[in-house]
Scaffold this motif. Structure first.
Motif, PDB file in Angstrom:
ATOM      1  N   ILE A 145       0.337  -1.217  -0.020  1.00 41.24           N
ATOM      2  CA  ILE A 145       0.010   0.118   0.144  1.00 41.24           C
ATOM      3  C   ILE A 145       0.668   1.299   0.312  1.00 41.24           C
ATOM      4  O   ILE A 145       1.253   1.209   0.557  1.00 41.24           O
ATOM      5  CB  ILE A 145      -0.764  -0.025   1.096  1.00 41.24           C
ATOM      6  N   PRO A 146       0.702   2.482  -0.923  1.00 43.48           N
ATOM      7  CA  PRO A 146       1.312   3.915  -0.670  1.00 43.48           C
ATOM      8  C   PRO A 146       1.169   4.364   0.218  1.00 43.48           C
ATOM      9  O   PRO A 146       0.450   4.019   1.270  1.00 43.48           O
ATOM     10  CB  PRO A 146       0.524   4.085  -1.788  1.00 43.48           C
ATOM     11  N   GLU A 147       2.629   4.949   0.707  1.00 42.64           N
ATOM     12  CA  GLU A 147       2.808   5.091   1.978  1.00 42.64           C
ATOM     13  C   GLU A 147       1.809   6.669   1.754  1.00 42.64           C
ATOM     14  O   GLU A 147       1.606   7.400   1.143  1.00 42.64           O
ATOM     15  CB  GLU A 147       4.133   5.858   1.933  1.00 42.64           C
ATOM     16  N   GLY A 148       1.491   7.183   3.078  1.00 44.83           N
ATOM     17  CA  GLY A 148      -0.557   7.870   2.893  1.00 44.83           C
ATOM     18  C   GLY A 148      -1.316   7.751   2.526  1.00 44.83           C
ATOM     19  O   GLY A 148      -1.920   8.764   2.843  1.00 44.83           O
ATOM     20  N   THR A 149      -1.864   6.492   1.570  1.00 44.12           N
ATOM     21  CA  THR A 149      -2.635   6.231   1.588  1.00 44.12           C
ATOM     22  C   THR A 149      -3.533   4.650   2.698  1.00 44.12           C
ATOM     23  O   THR A 149      -4.235   3.716   1.686  1.00 44.12           O
ATOM     24  CB  THR A 149      -3.198   5.717  -0.207  1.00 44.12           C
ATOM     25  N   GLU A 150      -2.568   4.587   3.701  1.00 33.56           N
ATOM     26  CA  GLU A 150      -2.972   2.851   4.021  1.00 33.56           C
ATOM     27  C   GLU A 150      -4.520   3.064   4.994  1.00 33.56           C
ATOM     28  O   GLU A 150      -4.799   2.104   3.842  1.00 33.56           O
ATOM     29  CB  GLU A 150      -2.160   2.760   5.014  1.00 33.56           C
ATOM     30  N   GLY A 151      -4.847   3.846   5.362  1.00 38.06           N
ATOM     31  CA  GLY A 151      -6.312   3.901   5.780  1.00 38.06           C
ATOM     32  C   GLY A 151      -7.466   3.867   4.596  1.00 38.06           C
ATOM     33  O   GLY A 151      -8.644   2.774   4.631  1.00 38.06           O
ATOM     34  N   THR A 152      -7.046   4.556   3.636  1.00 36.79           N
ATOM     35  CA  THR A 152      -8.406   4.415   1.718  1.00 36.79           C
ATOM     36  C   THR A 152      -7.891   3.259   1.604  1.00 36.79           C
ATOM     37  O   THR A 152      -8.887   2.811   1.369  1.00 36.79           O
ATOM     38  CB  THR A 152      -7.530   5.931   1.869  1.00 36.79           C
ATOM     39  N   THR A 153      -6.893   3.434   1.015  1.00 34.81           N
ATOM     40  CA  THR A 153      -6.219   2.312   0.689  1.00 34.81           C
ATOM     41  C   THR A 153      -7.187   0.281   1.272  1.00 34.81           C
ATOM     42  O   THR A 153      -7.217  -0.160   0.195  1.00 34.81           O
ATOM     43  CB  THR A 153      -4.951   1.547   0.066  1.00 34.81           C
ATOM     44  N   TYR A 154      -6.270   0.526   1.755  1.00 31.24           N
ATOM     45  CA  TYR A 154      -6.493  -0.565   2.556  1.00 31.24           C
ATOM     46  C   TYR A 154      -8.459  -0.798   3.340  1.00 31.24           C
ATOM     47  O   TYR A 154      -9.154  -1.921   2.788  1.00 31.24           O
ATOM     48  CB  TYR A 154      -6.307  -0.846   5.005  1.00 31.24           C
ATOM     49  N   ALA A 155      -9.192   0.025   3.562  1.00 31.05           N
ATOM     50  CA  ALA A 155     -10.046   0.706   3.593  1.00 31.05           C
ATOM     51  C   ALA A 155     -10.826  -0.348   2.295  1.00 31.05           C
ATOM     52  O   ALA A 155     -12.109  -1.104   1.700  1.00 31.05           O
ATOM     53  CB  ALA A 155     -10.888   1.820   3.955  1.00 31.05           C
ATOM     54  N   LEU A 156     -10.275  -0.381   1.042  1.00 31.29           N
ATOM     55  CA  LEU A 156     -10.668  -0.226  -0.214  1.00 31.29           C
ATOM     56  C   LEU A 156     -10.508  -1.612  -0.343  1.00 31.29           C
ATOM     57  O   LEU A 156     -11.739  -2.546  -1.015  1.00 31.29           O
ATOM     58  CB  LEU A 156     -10.123   0.664  -1.762  1.00 31.29           C
ATOM     59  N   ILE A 157      -9.897  -2.839   0.119  1.00 27.19           N
ATOM     60  CA  ILE A 157      -8.886  -3.556   0.156  1.00 27.19           C
ATOM     61  C   ILE A 157     -10.886  -4.554   1.243  1.00 27.19           C
ATOM     62  O   ILE A 157     -11.241  -5.465   0.308  1.00 27.19           O
ATOM     63  CB  ILE A 157      -8.138  -4.499   0.294  1.00 27.19           C
ATOM     64  N   SER A 158     -10.318  -3.999   2.126  1.00 30.74           N
ATOM     65  CA  SER A 158     -11.615  -4.851   2.812  1.00 30.74           C
ATOM     66  C   SER A 158     -13.092  -4.756   2.978  1.00 30.74           C
ATOM     67  O   SER A 158     -13.874  -5.514   1.912  1.00 30.74           O
ATOM     68  CB  SER A 158     -11.777  -4.068   4.138  1.00 30.74           C
ATOM     69  N   THR A 159     -13.178  -3.631   2.048  1.00 31.13           N
ATOM     70  CA  THR A 159     -15.210  -3.119   0.970  1.00 31.13           C
ATOM     71  C   THR A 159     -14.967  -4.174   0.268  1.00 31.13           C
ATOM     72  O   THR A 159     -15.907  -4.939   0.241  1.00 31.13           O
ATOM     73  CB  THR A 159     -14.788  -1.944   1.044  1.00 31.13           C
ATOM     74  N   TRP A 160     -13.770  -4.069  -0.414  1.00 25.61           N
ATOM     75  CA  TRP A 160     -13.703  -4.856  -1.633  1.00 25.61           C
ATOM     76  C   TRP A 160     -14.326  -6.900  -1.642  1.00 25.61           C
ATOM     77  O   TRP A 160     -14.600  -6.956  -1.925  1.00 25.61           O
ATOM     78  CB  TRP A 160     -12.505  -5.416  -2.689  1.00 25.61           C
ATOM     79  N   GLN A 161     -13.488  -6.966  -0.666  1.00 19.29           N
ATOM     80  CA  GLN A 161     -14.101  -8.531   0.403  1.00 19.29           C
ATOM     81  C   GLN A 161     -15.569  -8.690   0.593  1.00 19.29           C
ATOM     82  O   GLN A 161     -16.014  -9.427   0.064  1.00 19.29           O
ATOM     83  CB  GLN A 161     -13.183  -9.100   1.225  1.00 19.29           C
ATOM     84  N   ASN A 162     -16.077  -7.263   1.170  1.00 16.49           N
ATOM     85  CA  ASN A 162     -17.569  -7.440   1.372  1.00 16.49           C
ATOM     86  C   ASN A 162     -18.675  -7.750   1.252  1.00 16.49           C
ATOM     87  O   ASN A 162     -19.584  -8.418   0.291  1.00 16.49           O
ATOM     88  CB  ASN A 162     -17.656  -6.716   2.508  1.00 16.49           C
ATOM     89  N   VAL A 163     -17.530  -6.409   0.140  1.00 18.36           N
ATOM     90  CA  VAL A 163     -19.398  -6.245  -1.372  1.00 18.36           C
ATOM     91  C   VAL A 163     -18.782  -7.668  -2.106  1.00 18.36           C
ATOM     92  O   VAL A 163     -20.514  -8.073  -2.833  1.00 18.36           O
ATOM     93  CB  VAL A 163     -18.909  -5.558  -2.135  1.00 18.36           C
ATOM     94  N   ALA A 164     -18.043  -8.642  -2.152  1.00 17.09           N
ATOM     95  CA  ALA A 164     -18.302  -9.785  -3.271  1.00 17.09           C
ATOM     96  C   ALA A 164     -19.015 -10.567  -2.460  1.00 17.09           C
ATOM     97  O   ALA A 164     -19.899 -11.801  -2.860  1.00 17.09           O
ATOM     98  CB  ALA A 164     -16.470 -10.460  -2.650  1.00 17.09           C
ATOM     99  N   ALA A 165     -18.813 -10.709  -0.724  1.00 17.82           N
ATOM    100  CA  ALA A 165     -19.748 -11.632  -0.037  1.00 17.82           C
ATOM    101  C   ALA A 165     -21.009 -11.382   0.188  1.00 17.82           C
ATOM    102  O   ALA A 165     -21.981 -12.017   0.040  1.00 17.82           O
ATOM    103  CB  ALA A 165     -18.838 -11.584   1.197  1.00 17.82           C
ATOM    104  N   GLU A 166     -21.214  -9.980  -0.342  1.00 18.00           N
ATOM    105  CA  GLU A 166     -23.352  -9.705  -0.023  1.00 18.00           C
ATOM    106  C   GLU A 166     -23.321  -9.364  -1.812  1.00 18.00           C
ATOM    107  O   GLU A 166     -24.968 -10.172  -1.716  1.00 18.00           O
ATOM    108  CB  GLU A 166     -22.912  -7.792  -0.026  1.00 18.00           C
ATOM    109  N   VAL A 167     -23.044  -9.797  -2.450  1.00 18.10           N
ATOM    110  CA  VAL A 167     -23.069 -10.199  -3.827  1.00 18.10           C
ATOM    111  C   VAL A 167     -23.417 -11.448  -4.101  1.00 18.10           C
ATOM    112  O   VAL A 167     -24.674 -11.766  -4.426  1.00 18.10           O
ATOM    113  CB  VAL A 167     -22.481  -9.519  -5.361  1.00 18.10           C
ATOM    114  N   GLY A 168     -22.381 -12.461  -3.107  1.00 18.06           N
ATOM    115  CA  GLY A 168     -22.916 -14.102  -3.204  1.00 18.06           C
ATOM    116  C   GLY A 168     -24.540 -13.968  -2.412  1.00 18.06           C
ATOM    117  O   GLY A 168     -24.872 -14.567  -2.674  1.00 18.06           O
ATOM    118  N   TYR A 169     -24.627 -13.021  -1.642  1.00 23.31           N
ATOM    119  CA  TYR A 169     -25.895 -13.414  -0.648  1.00 23.31           C
ATOM    120  C   TYR A 169     -26.928 -12.673  -1.543  1.00 23.31           C
ATOM    121  O   TYR A 169     -27.954 -13.281  -1.225  1.00 23.31           O
ATOM    122  CB  TYR A 169     -25.755 -12.173   0.286  1.00 23.31           C
TER     123      TYR A 169
END
Length: 271
Positions: A145-169
């Protein structure tokens, strides 16, 4: 350090996702989470078919939550050094085996065990192994993750997994419209549709491991470790098309999930 503008953050996230070593494994992880298609009719079956009380259903989910915490501990203490592909293989197999126990409950073959105890093994063990597989997803790209965007990019990655599970539901909810899993059918003991839906969703859950050793553009769908993730990730190997597909799928999944939820609220008998 000056605070970055929204445009700068977006540009850094786009460049991060555009790397082949990022968007290709992320697509696989989306597919893996998406394939955990739930069986929404199962919760009605617990009440109407198995005659569980609110307390008993609450016990199931409480045990599941406790085992989910146990999964975090087990990953740190026992599986932190495990190769990721092997970890995904055995956890998917274990989850599939316990998931198929739902079939036994539907047909009434629990080998003398109480239904509640049998259902506990199914529901709770799934949460345990899913927590174990969730951890590598969290740490896979952390070092990139690029320096200075840790929180934003990590949130993007975590949300990516969650929306995939939600679409599966959401897909599981749509399956309810294809087979007869109505409350009246379950109450009458007509469980053929529920049995069919259970088998279909469980087979889909098993399918992602068929691609676990595949690669594209020289990048493994699922890296085996942080070291392999770094090794196959280079700023010189990028795809703007890959980044565009990622972003389209990301925002499209969120929109589709919200639309489906609102539609069901206003059309509860649409099936």
């Amino acid at each position: 350090q000056a605070q970055k503008t929204l445009r700068e953050l977006w540009g850094e996230m786009w460049n991060f996702v555009a790397m082949d070593g990022v968007w290709i494994p992320m697509m696989y992880l989306y597919f893996y989470n998406f394939c955990y298609i739930s069986n929404p009719a199962w919760y009605n079956f617990m009440y109407l078919g198995l005659n569980f009380t609110d307390f008993e259903v609450g016990v199931l989910f409480t045990i599941g939550s406790l085992l989910s915490c146990l999964g975090l501990w087990a990953y740190e203490k026992c599986f932190f050094q495990s190769r990721w592909r092997f970890l995904y293989l055995w956890t998917t197999f274990v989850s599939a085996v316990f998931s198929m126990m739902q079939v036994c409950l539907v047909v009434g073959k629990t080998f003398g065990m109480p239904n509640l105890l049998f259902a506990t093994g199914d529901l709770s063990m799934q949460q345990f192994v899913q927590t174990i597989t969730f951890m590598p997803m969290c740490i896979m790209f952390f070092a990139l993750i690029p320096e200075g965007t840790e929180g934003t990019t990590y949130a993007l990655i975590s949300t990516w997994q969650n929306v995939a599970a939600e679409v599966g539901y959401d897909i599981g909810t749509l399956f309810d419209c294809v087979v007869n899993v109505s409350n009246s059918a379950i109450e009458a003991g007509h469980n053929r549709g529920l049995l069919k839906l259970t088998v279909i969703t469980r087979l889909i859950q098993f399918s992602p491991i068929l691609l676990i050793y595949c690669s594209f553009r020289g990048v493994r769908f699922l890296p085996d470790s942080i070291a392999e993730t770094k090794e196959q990730t280079s700023p010189s190997k990028t795809s703007q098309v890959g980044a565009a597909v990622f972003m389209f799928l990301f925002f499209g999944s969120i929109f589709a999930s919200v639309y489906e939820a609102v539609y069901v609220i206003y059309n509860p008998n649409s099936c």
